[in-house]
Design a protein around this motif. Sequence first.
Motif: not given
Length: 375
Positions: A291, A293, A324, A339, A343, A345
């Motif tokens: 991911l 950011e 996750s 991940f 997370v 999101c």
Amino acid sequence: MASVELVKVAKRYGKHSVLSPLDLTIPDGSFTVLVGPSGCGKSTLLRLLAGLDSVSDGDILLDRQLINDRDPADRDIAMVFQSYALYPHLTVAENMAFHMQVIKVPKAERQAKVQQAAKILGIDHLLHRLPKDLSGGQRQRVAMGRAMVRNPKVFLFDEPLSNLDAQLRMELRAEIKSLHQQFRTTTVYVTHDQVEAMTLADQIVVMKDGHIVQQGDPLTIYDHPANTFVARFIGSPPMNLLDGVLGLVAGQPGVICGELAFPLPTVWWAAARSAEGKQVKVGLRPHAFRLIENSRLIENSSLTGSGKQPPATLRLLEVAGESSLLHITWGGFAMHVQFQGRVECSQDRPLWLEANHQMIHLFDAQTGDRLSEAV
């Protein structure tokens, strides 16, 4: 201990072929796992080894001796069934000793072997109970103990853990592996659970529709799946497969998947240049992503290397405590990425991702077979 060899073994019921002619060598002292979806023929193959079914064609060799026509009791092979197959009117001790009683092993020797196996399996305090008074895990231990006391040349396990809860499966899986490491008895284990296959096996045999699709050690099969079926079946969550075409990405050999573009590792460059424009399936495992950011960082990403990719949208988030799993849509493809940790999101916020192009797998778009890195 003993080696097992299957030579052109096939099984048919009338005109219906369950096993196509196949060859398989199970080395002496190995732990071989037969894995595949329901109906692939793995349990049938196990029953042929045990002598519970007869082969339609081919030969089965145990220590280089043909055993096609031997009765199950004369094969020196012990089988542990999915359903435990315990006698309900006999105690644990009597169930474990039953085969030895049939072949008239002296009583003192029977009792000594039962006590020894029960102690190893942690059921020595249950020897006077009936099966109805045992939990599922305890019954499975009794079934394993009944096989152990025979001291066979080969152990056969037919999905022995499928009826147990997750905690018990993990515990018994560790026990089975520990027992094999202790006694090194040749073991053939059937399961549809690829996690069991990966953690238990010295050798995995992946089956589909009565054929052996791929065989080898677990990490080789995981890292170099022979085709898209193996790529999706081995690995949890399964590998993402994207439709793509070989071409140039940022001036380097790469693969273009609609709105997404990934450079290829250098080992693929020669093959990619010689097959530019070829339709392929691109494989990326769920853990091959990161991911970002700040979306602007993707411009100079060392992983994608292709300039700015479009954002992904979240469809579903599954949090399993330590990891996750995100079900996403990225560049028009439904995918899942995983991940470590938790997370932050949501479905109303874009996700900026980068994929580790060093972990790309390529398969032929028509046949599904893995492409060779060599030209």
